[in-house]
Motif scaffolding. Structure first.
Motif, PDB file in Angstrom:
ATOM      1  N   ARG A 108     -66.006  40.542   1.287  1.00 34.74           N
ATOM      2  CA  ARG A 108     -66.561  40.187   2.598  1.00 34.74           C
ATOM      3  C   ARG A 108     -66.151  38.767   2.981  1.00 34.74           C
ATOM      4  O   ARG A 108     -65.826  38.472   4.123  1.00 34.74           O
ATOM      5  N   PRO A 115     -59.452  36.897   9.672  1.00 39.40           N
ATOM      6  CA  PRO A 115     -59.707  37.758  10.825  1.00 39.40           C
ATOM      7  C   PRO A 115     -58.378  38.255  11.391  1.00 39.40           C
ATOM      8  O   PRO A 115     -57.331  37.682  11.107  1.00 39.40           O
ATOM      9  N   GLU A 120     -58.235  43.184   8.675  1.00 36.64           N
ATOM     10  CA  GLU A 120     -58.953  44.439   8.979  1.00 36.64           C
ATOM     11  C   GLU A 120     -58.322  45.605   8.210  1.00 36.64           C
ATOM     12  O   GLU A 120     -59.013  46.427   7.626  1.00 36.64           O
ATOM     13  N   ALA A 124     -60.053  47.723   5.311  1.00 34.35           N
ATOM     14  CA  ALA A 124     -60.255  49.167   5.520  1.00 34.35           C
ATOM     15  C   ALA A 124     -59.791  49.962   4.301  1.00 34.35           C
ATOM     16  O   ALA A 124     -60.391  50.972   3.939  1.00 34.35           O
ATOM     17  N   TYR A 127     -62.459  49.010   1.309  1.00 31.46           N
ATOM     18  CA  TYR A 127     -63.871  49.406   1.468  1.00 31.46           C
ATOM     19  C   TYR A 127     -64.249  50.684   0.693  1.00 31.46           C
ATOM     20  O   TYR A 127     -65.241  50.678  -0.052  1.00 31.46           O
ATOM     21  N   ALA A 245     -73.093  45.349   5.121  1.00 30.38           N
ATOM     22  CA  ALA A 245     -72.483  44.707   6.298  1.00 30.38           C
ATOM     23  C   ALA A 245     -71.078  45.274   6.531  1.00 30.38           C
ATOM     24  O   ALA A 245     -70.671  45.500   7.679  1.00 30.38           O
ATOM     25  N   LEU A 246     -70.362  45.533   5.448  1.00 28.13           N
ATOM     26  CA  LEU A 246     -69.009  46.086   5.587  1.00 28.13           C
ATOM     27  C   LEU A 246     -69.053  47.542   6.049  1.00 28.13           C
ATOM     28  O   LEU A 246     -68.215  47.984   6.843  1.00 28.13           O
ATOM     29  N   ASP A 248     -71.095  48.897   8.019  1.00 27.14           N
ATOM     30  CA  ASP A 248     -71.327  48.974   9.464  1.00 27.14           C
ATOM     31  C   ASP A 248     -70.015  48.950  10.242  1.00 27.14           C
ATOM     32  O   ASP A 248     -69.923  49.504  11.322  1.00 27.14           O
ATOM     33  N   ARG A 249     -69.014  48.308   9.671  1.00 28.85           N
ATOM     34  CA  ARG A 249     -67.723  48.231  10.373  1.00 28.85           C
ATOM     35  C   ARG A 249     -66.680  49.192   9.821  1.00 28.85           C
ATOM     36  O   ARG A 249     -65.811  49.650  10.540  1.00 28.85           O
ATOM     37  N   PHE A 250     -66.732  49.446   8.518  1.00 33.54           N
ATOM     38  CA  PHE A 250     -65.645  50.205   7.895  1.00 33.54           C
ATOM     39  C   PHE A 250     -66.091  51.557   7.340  1.00 33.54           C
ATOM     40  O   PHE A 250     -65.258  52.333   6.887  1.00 33.54           O
ATOM     41  N   SER A 252     -69.343  54.885   7.372  1.00 32.52           N
ATOM     42  CA  SER A 252     -70.022  55.782   8.314  1.00 32.52           C
ATOM     43  C   SER A 252     -71.513  55.435   8.327  1.00 32.52           C
ATOM     44  O   SER A 252     -72.015  54.793   7.414  1.00 32.52           O
ATOM     45  N   ALA A 256     -73.948  53.833   5.342  1.00 31.93           N
ATOM     46  CA  ALA A 256     -74.832  52.675   5.530  1.00 31.93           C
ATOM     47  C   ALA A 256     -76.259  53.040   5.115  1.00 31.93           C
ATOM     48  O   ALA A 256     -76.947  52.252   4.449  1.00 31.93           O
TER      49      ALA A 256
END
Ligand code: GLC
Length: 418
Positions: A108, A115, A120, A124, A127, A245-246, A248-250, A252, A256
């Motif tokens: 993280r 960034p 990303e 991805a 993760y 936290a990851l 939420d972005r990477f 489902s 989460a």
């Protein structure tokens, strides 16, 4: 050379073409939690190289999710026990146990330092591997869903010969079929390393697991050493928060929710390790069911997971320890009869533990004390170099020199570090 440049140079020198060794010769392979800290260190100046550290470690991940303690990317004969003792036929060869799971926290942080599309994309890909590794912890080490995971070998705790493990380790027989051919004591003064009898038990446990075919359920059932290590459990809880936290972005929404459910079990379970009488978080011996009555630096790590309920009491303890030993944080309570200021995890200060404690203090509102622990750590490194560990009384650097994770912490403690 500036301190920053010197620290970067240690990381570059210990680079073996995409992954790092903890230090030359003494530890010639890739170690799990060392690499997580190394990745965070690289993230302060070379995020691409930081991702590579994580990706190389994950080349050693097993299908069931285990991230091994050691990945043997290239042969070396300066360390015992090497791949032939573990007897695990994989490519790359690995050991068959694990280490404290700092990796999701590291990933993280590396993402925050990189960034944009490349970061990303690399996150991805990483993760799902982190998700699988946390599922492994739950399935392999807490099949009953208690919220606390078991560690089966002192090496898994990363604090190999801590006095906290003495009583549990006493139950482990000392006979071995493997010939013990230690190499560490030819690199470092034996008085600063674990004892011969510790190694006999360490290797006996490896043989028990080998006989269990490295099957998680059989290992858990067969191991004569089984503890709920407060350090590992605190680090895992923190890593679950970072994984969430990851996710939420990477991941489902279902993933989460799965992680959140584990956090809801782990946080209260960790609180059960608080020992009101001794005013500290204590590991638990899962064979006897008893709390292990030795205060160690691992007992401060629930702060790293944001468990703030006992922050004031832990801060008082840290202040008291500093009266007994000038440099924080000794790995063992300096007032304890088993405190040995020069012997590995029985007293010396370890920079990575300090970094986690300082982060935890800051997170839990003890900002001034966090800065004091960071300042002690900087002073130790300035005087003792990037040593493996330090004498908490004099600040002398001990063990191996030019250690990757100590250099990484030096970079993380620079004002304004990523
Ligand atoms: C020792 C330490 C462990 C570390 C390894 C490599 O075994 O106890 O925590 O990961 O060395 O540095």
């Amino acid at each position: 050379m500036s301190g920053i440049e010197a620290a970067r140079q240690v990381l570059r020198d210990n680079d073996r073409g995409g992954y790092s060794v903890p230090t030359d010769r003494l530890y010639p392979f890739q170690w799990n939690w060392d690499s997580a800290f190394v990745a965070m260190g690289f993230a302060t100046f070379d995020p691409g190289r930081a991702w590579s550290e994580i990706e190389w470690l994950l080349r050693g991940q097993w299908e069931d999710g285990l991230v091994p303690q050691i990945v043997f990317h290239a042969p070396a004969d300066t360390y015992f026990p090497g791949p032939e003792v573990w007897g695990i036929r994989r490519e790359p060869p690995t050991s068959g146990i694990t280490q404290p799971p700092v990796l999701a926290t590291a990933a993280r942080r590396v993402l925050a330092a990189s960034p944009g599309p490349e970061g990303e994309a690399r996150m991805a890909a990483v993760y799902p591997r982190l998700r699988d590794s946390h599922r492994w912890w739950a399935a392999a080490r807490d099949p009953g869903g208690t919220g606390l995971v078991a560690t089966l070998h002192p090496w898994e705790t990363g604090m190999d010969n801590s006095p906290a493990w003495d009583a549990a380790l006493d139950r482990v027989p000392t006979d071995t079929r493997t010939e013990i051919r230690r190499r560490d004591t030819s690199h470092v003064d034996p008085a600063f390393r674990p004892r011969a009898i510790d190694y006999q038990r360490f290797i006996h446990l490896v043989e028990v697991f080998r006989d269990a075919g490295w099957d998680p359920a059989r290992m858990l059932a067969a191991s004569p050493f089984r503890v709920a290590d407060v350090g590992t459990n605190a680090i895992l809880l923190r890593a679950e928060q970072d994984l969430l936290a990851l996710a939420d972005r990477f991941g489902s929404p279902a993933e989460a929710a799965e992680i959140a459910a584990r956090i809801d079990r782990a946080a209260p379970a960790l609180e059960k390790l608080w020992d009101a009488a001794r005013g500290h978080y204590l590991s638990r011996d899962l064979v006897s069911g008893e709390a292990i009555p030795v205060r160690t630096s691992a007992g401060f790590l629930p702060l790293f997971a944001g468990q703030a309920g006992h922050a004031a009491a832990l801060a008082d303890t840290l202040r008291r320890w500093a009266e007994a030993a000038r440099f924080r944080v000794p790995s063992t309570d300096p007032g304890h009869p088993l405190f040995e200021p020069l012997r590995y995890w029985r007293g010396p200060v370890w920079a990575v533990v300090n970094w986690m404690i300082a982060e935890g203090l800051r997170r839990c509102g003890e900002v001034a004390l966090a800065e004091a622990v960071a300042a002690d750590t900087r002073a130790l490194i300035a005087a003792g170099g990037f040593s493996e560990y330090f004498d908490p009384r004099t600040g002398q650097g001990i063990g191996g020199a030019t250690f990757s994770w100590t250099a990484a912490v030096a970079l993380l403690l620079e004002p304004g570090a990523a």
